[in-house]
Motif scaffolding. Sequence first.
Motif, PDB file in Angstrom:
ATOM      1  N   SER A   9      -7.492   7.820   0.106  1.00 18.17           N
ATOM      2  CA  SER A   9      -8.121   6.768  -0.701  1.00 18.17           C
ATOM      3  C   SER A   9      -9.262   7.331  -1.552  1.00 18.17           C
ATOM      4  O   SER A   9      -9.604   6.762  -2.594  1.00 18.17           O
ATOM      5  CB  SER A   9      -8.611   5.627   0.186  1.00 18.17           C
ATOM      6  N   ILE A  10      -9.841   8.444  -1.122  1.00 20.75           N
ATOM      7  CA  ILE A  10     -10.890   9.101  -1.913  1.00 20.75           C
ATOM      8  C   ILE A  10     -10.258   9.837  -3.093  1.00 20.75           C
ATOM      9  O   ILE A  10     -10.626   9.664  -4.251  1.00 20.75           O
ATOM     10  CB  ILE A  10     -11.676  10.103  -1.029  1.00 20.75           C
ATOM     11  N   MET A  11      -9.280  10.654  -2.766  1.00 27.18           N
ATOM     12  CA  MET A  11      -8.535  11.463  -3.731  1.00 27.18           C
ATOM     13  C   MET A  11      -7.945  10.616  -4.859  1.00 27.18           C
ATOM     14  O   MET A  11      -7.987  10.977  -6.030  1.00 27.18           O
ATOM     15  CB  MET A  11      -7.407  12.129  -2.940  1.00 27.18           C
ATOM     16  N   ALA A  12      -7.407   9.452  -4.475  1.00 28.27           N
ATOM     17  CA  ALA A  12      -6.642   8.634  -5.426  1.00 28.27           C
ATOM     18  C   ALA A  12      -7.512   8.070  -6.545  1.00 28.27           C
ATOM     19  O   ALA A  12      -6.992   7.694  -7.589  1.00 28.27           O
ATOM     20  CB  ALA A  12      -5.924   7.506  -4.691  1.00 28.27           C
ATOM     21  N   THR A  40      -4.474  -5.100  -5.216  1.00 27.34           N
ATOM     22  CA  THR A  40      -5.674  -5.913  -4.994  1.00 27.34           C
ATOM     23  C   THR A  40      -6.017  -6.013  -3.500  1.00 27.34           C
ATOM     24  O   THR A  40      -6.980  -6.664  -3.128  1.00 27.34           O
ATOM     25  CB  THR A  40      -5.522  -7.342  -5.581  1.00 27.34           C
ATOM     26  N   HIS A  41      -5.209  -5.375  -2.663  1.00 28.82           N
ATOM     27  CA  HIS A  41      -5.474  -5.348  -1.214  1.00 28.82           C
ATOM     28  C   HIS A  41      -5.309  -3.928  -0.667  1.00 28.82           C
ATOM     29  O   HIS A  41      -4.700  -3.721   0.383  1.00 28.82           O
ATOM     30  CB  HIS A  41      -4.517  -6.303  -0.478  1.00 28.82           C
ATOM     31  N   VAL A  42      -5.866  -2.961  -1.398  1.00 30.49           N
ATOM     32  CA  VAL A  42      -5.707  -1.551  -1.030  1.00 30.49           C
ATOM     33  C   VAL A  42      -6.078  -1.252   0.426  1.00 30.49           C
ATOM     34  O   VAL A  42      -5.366  -0.497   1.099  1.00 30.49           O
ATOM     35  CB  VAL A  42      -6.471  -0.644  -2.037  1.00 30.49           C
ATOM     36  N   PHE A  70       3.083   2.075  -2.190  1.00 30.39           N
ATOM     37  CA  PHE A  70       1.743   2.193  -1.605  1.00 30.39           C
ATOM     38  C   PHE A  70       0.892   3.187  -2.403  1.00 30.39           C
ATOM     39  O   PHE A  70      -0.252   2.902  -2.762  1.00 30.39           O
ATOM     40  CB  PHE A  70       1.818   2.651  -0.142  1.00 30.39           C
ATOM     41  N   GLY A  71       1.452   4.365  -2.656  1.00 27.29           N
ATOM     42  CA  GLY A  71       0.697   5.372  -3.416  1.00 27.29           C
ATOM     43  C   GLY A  71       0.350   4.862  -4.805  1.00 27.29           C
ATOM     44  O   GLY A  71      -0.746   5.106  -5.316  1.00 27.29           O
ATOM     45  N   ALA A  92      -5.938   1.308  -8.915  1.00 24.32           N
ATOM     46  CA  ALA A  92      -7.382   1.161  -8.734  1.00 24.32           C
ATOM     47  C   ALA A  92      -8.176   2.355  -9.273  1.00 24.32           C
ATOM     48  O   ALA A  92      -9.402   2.336  -9.280  1.00 24.32           O
ATOM     49  CB  ALA A  92      -7.692   0.971  -7.245  1.00 24.32           C
ATOM     50  N   ALA A  93      -7.486   3.390  -9.733  1.00 21.52           N
ATOM     51  CA  ALA A  93      -8.171   4.595 -10.202  1.00 21.52           C
ATOM     52  C   ALA A  93      -8.894   4.322 -11.523  1.00 21.52           C
ATOM     53  O   ALA A  93      -8.418   3.531 -12.332  1.00 21.52           O
ATOM     54  CB  ALA A  93      -7.171   5.733 -10.384  1.00 21.52           C
TER      55      ALA A  93
END
Lengths: 220, 220
Positions: free
Chosen positions: A112-115, B106-108, B158-159, B165-166
């Motif tokens: 989640s940090i990397m992404a 919206t629900h990561v 998922f990825g 969100a990036a």
Amino acid sequence: MSDADDAGHRRAGRPLETVLTRPRITAAALRLIGATGYESFTMSGLARSLGVAPSALYNHAASKQVVLQWLQDHVMTMVDVAGFGAEPWDTALRRWAWSYRDIFATHVPLISIMAVLPVTGAPQTLRMYETVAAGLASARVPTAQIVPSIVALESFIFGSAFDVAAPADIFETGALAESSPIFSAAVRQGEQIQGKARADVAFEFGLEALVDRIGRLRRP
Amino acid sequence: MSDADDAGHRRAGRPLETVLTRPRITAAALRLIGATGYESFTMSGLARSLGVAPSALYNHAASKQVVLQWLQDHVMTMVDVAGFGAEPWDTALRRWAWSYRDIFATHVPLISIMAVLPVTGAPQTLRMYETVAAGLASARVPTAQIVPSIVALESFIFGSAFDVAAPADIFETGALAESSPIFSAAVRQGEQIQGKARADVAFEFGLEALVDRIGRLRRP
């Protein structure tokens, strides 16, 4: 900072905390997480493992989030890019993708940090992108298609890294099998036919789909 | 528990906490997270929003993790499976995949829960799997290939939800452009040619690769 620099600092009698560098802090974080996991990783535990006061650590790394960003960038150096330039483009890409998945499967909290971390804060990650981009460019993948190809592969790799950590029985429908007959039969048949781990079968399937598609982007 | 049951409980004068059910707690959690985000979501905040003491909430949901598992399963009911049985298999699959990505974008924080939670604890999720599996079975995808196909799609989804969100400038190489000339050029060209959002271009590319591959599994 190299070990030689480090020794220089020690000889000069400077206090230990002045040798707290990004590489040293990152290496200590990697060791600590390897030993006790991400769940219990704290800045005070990291300071203890470095033999310094938490305040000294905070002088060099502003937050746990910063340390995890450094760690993420460092973990990228473990991803195998040696195939690019040495092997056919698709062999190199598969080798990279499998090693990338395997490494992040043991560092799931970094995903989640990397992404969402801009590459300017992650020089090793950018190095990896450059190597993969060069590999795709040499394979005559059109320049404008290189980033979408890498992003699609990475998204698949990140999601698949989560899947490696899933329990073996994640799809066992148990008492709910009657209300899900088709899915339950698919789970059973999938198990019987494939000798490989469920996560590996799915990863291979998706990776080959992506590699195939990237191959069809290549200019003649 | 339906609203009618609920009114019945109130009329009978039972204390409010006896009407704390999984659906009510889940709905309150969804509202609270929608208003203030996952970062600040706590069990005490949830109890407050339900108008009960934290101890009453804990009587019904053992931990925050349990509430997030309920929420994950509930969020699955928002994923669009209406195309299956009504539209061609590939149209239905694309519709499902895009809505699945959009909802989890919206629900990561639910992704890491979802990815490792056995389906027996998530009946709505299992319902969704059953619908997708039935759609693939009707399209004559061999039974043993259905689970690998769904897992590969989900991993990619998922990825890709993380990628939505990036930040827009995640790949801007800035001062590091000189050391990454090929990747930097690819980022620039990708931007110039595609009118769409970077994350959508990559998602479409990968999704089409997977749909194409699944199509080629179909029995004649």
